[in-house]
Scaffold this active site. Sequence first.
Site, short mmCIF file in Angstrom:
data_model
loop_
_atom_site.label_atom_id
_atom_site.label_comp_id
_atom_site.label_asym_id
_atom_site.label_seq_id
_atom_site.Cartn_x
_atom_site.Cartn_y
_atom_site.Cartn_z
CB CYS A 339 40.21 39.07 42.91
SG CYS A 339 38.78 39.82 42.33
NE ARG A 368 34.37 46.40 38.65
CZ ARG A 368 33.65 45.49 39.29
NH1 ARG A 368 32.58 44.93 38.95
NH2 ARG A 368 34.38 44.72 40.28
CD GLN A 386 34.18 45.10 44.71
OE1 GLN A 386 35.44 44.79 44.78
NE2 GLN A 386 33.37 44.60 43.95
CG ASP A 388 36.28 42.29 47.61
OD1 ASP A 388 35.51 41.18 47.75
OD2 ASP A 388 36.92 42.71 46.42
CG HIS A 390 39.25 37.96 47.53
ND1 HIS A 390 39.27 39.39 47.35
CD2 HIS A 390 38.60 37.60 46.26
CE1 HIS A 390 38.92 39.89 46.59
NE2 HIS A 390 38.41 38.83 45.92
CE LYS A 474 26.94 36.75 39.44
NZ LYS A 474 27.25 38.23 39.27
CG HIS A 522 36.14 36.19 44.21
ND1 HIS A 522 36.80 37.13 43.79
CD2 HIS A 522 36.38 34.99 43.70
CE1 HIS A 522 37.47 36.42 42.86
NE2 HIS A 522 37.24 35.39 42.85
#
Length: 651
Positions: A339, A368, A386, A388, A390, A474, A522
Amino acid sequence: MLKVILPDGKSLEYSRRVRPIDIAADIGPRLAKATLAAEVEGQWIGVHDLLPAEGEVALRLITAKDPKALDLLRHSCAHVMARAVMRLFDGVQLAFGPTVADGFYYDFQMEHALSEADFPKIEAEMARIVKEDEAFERVEMDRLEAVKFFGDLNQSLKVEHLQEGLGDQAAVSLYRQGEFVDLCRGPHVPSAGVIGAFKLLSVAGAYWRGDASRQQLQRLYGTAFFTKPELEEHLHKIEEAKRRDHRVLGRQLDLFMIDPDVGSGLVFWLPKGAAVRHELENFLYGELIRRGYQPVNTPVIGNVHLYEISGHFPYYKDSQFPPIEMADGERYLLRPMNCPHHIMVYKSRPRSYRDLPLRLAEFGTVHRFEQSGELNGMTRVRGFTQDDAHIFCTEDQVAGEFRGCLEMTQFVLKTLGLNEYSVRLGFRDPASDKYVGSAENWRRAEEALERVCGEMNLPNLHIERGEAAFYGPKADFVVADCIGREWQLGTVQLDYNLPSEQRFGLEYIGDDNTPHRPVMIHRAPFGSFERFVGMLIEHFAGAFPLWLAPEQVRVMVVSQKVEEYGRAVERQLTEAGFRVSGDYRAEKIGAKIRDAQLALIPYMFVIGGREAENDQVAVRDRVEGDLGAMPLAAAIERLRAEVAAKTVKKK
RNA sequence: GCUAGCGUAGCUCAAUCGGCAGAGCAGCUGAUUUGUAAUCAGCAGGUUGUGGGUUCAAGUCCCUCCGCUAGCUCCA
């Protein structure tokens, strides 16, 4: 006078206090024997519990045929197990013993460390208790009385629970069976003899009241059924499920590996696994472009300062790879999420309302440092990518954008034939202080989300308080793996926090020529390629549809005499864009077919003298078997069509 | 991270009470030239996860660390 109304409309009247067992006996002795519980005004009660002295109650007698009756049986079996453990070991403190999806457990605190070696002994004692067939009996007690009662029995966990865990509840119920008694809401089966088949499954640790800072108890898992064949079928199912475990298939099919010398939780995509992932990436990329996303590529590390602004750094310090400190004192963090980087793209120039919605997408790799005990094959790892994106949009665009994200996720799951999932709305737990942002923003966000999801036809939509991200509510798409564990795959998250003044202070100039604050969404339809492919391996039991199969066709020759033609066919398939291999070994065709079947290759092109003469191939479908000979061009066309349609064949 | 269990050849697993580390599959070599789920023969493959200890002797018993598994806790 009590009037009891039965489901068929008939009624019975009693001038004395009765129990469901009495009523069942009045209707017929066989029913009395089959009755396990009763439903009174929507509440289940035990067969020995007294009904009110007067008035009118609607009553339904519950037998083993009721699907929920299995829960009742298992809970009673949990008591039987606890009773057996207390008979066999000294100083056993009881904690809780509820039912779970496929069985039950009971938590104990005791000196002796339970292991599977103790199971036969415990099971034998349980069998004895079942054979003794003593009745379960409900005892009602004032709470303070119960504190003294359990205190006298040295059950300090129960005393603690009675004093702290039950709020201001005045009266409690206990269930007694012979010498065994426990605090329990009930109800229970009439007597232990009803338990037809049971088995202890595993023992594990569990924290008292789910709090990692408190003492750890021993949790004993088991399951129970009304009959032995049902138990055996269940155990058989567990064995079958283990066979499609993605960790087992991942090795057998050469899809991925994890090497402890490189690091736990760090996934190597082997050529075959990489092929699957590559197809998925292509598929998603096409969808992104079609839906107005703009792919970007951003660095996988960033200055710690960036994550301090986002608020992630101090907050998730424990589950990150520690920062790298350079000679000049600058500190860099392996990014734990994408992000902030996409936010920097947004901030790279002034934005106008005409730029919005701005949809930035990236297959972004993040790291992580998950706790060692949480790692699991591909589904829980320390480095992952991911799918991903945004979305930066105006307040007015939030609902439409959120809906678009959900629709894309649904489309993706449907394409892959993944229809068994639930959608969980993760909302804030108002009692917790781990969330950032104003209550007003949270209220608005949760309302918008609930409204949009409500309008869509989402399977098993449910709200869970306390499941929100720290920056916003979410919607998670949750799928169960082959042994019943639930994993979050796709996710769509609303964020009023990161754009805020306290964080990145994002702005756009509106049509009124004044600055406004955008809202961020997200979203990741897969979640991560690692977890998603892990689930897909289990979902397909390793047998991917043609478009995803690592090896789509295997060309095999009946005899090495036709090897030349075989290689020509293989070359043409490769040129046509298929992932293909050839088997020219001096083996019998049966052996080659067997190997290809076990490797779960969708198509086999068998080539012998007849095919070589006529420019044909004998096509064998992995599932349907021999499809006969056809011209090579026709076979290629058939495969092309199947790939284009992304057909998922039912087994 | 915590509790418990497990760790033997690339894979699946043997090895009785502490007494010579072994099989199938995979691999390699050779023979066989095959028509829709396993051709035959041979060869090779090991510091029994790591480090230490007990013992005449350790895969086996004890300790340490590493890893894996189940559950708990966690999951931006």
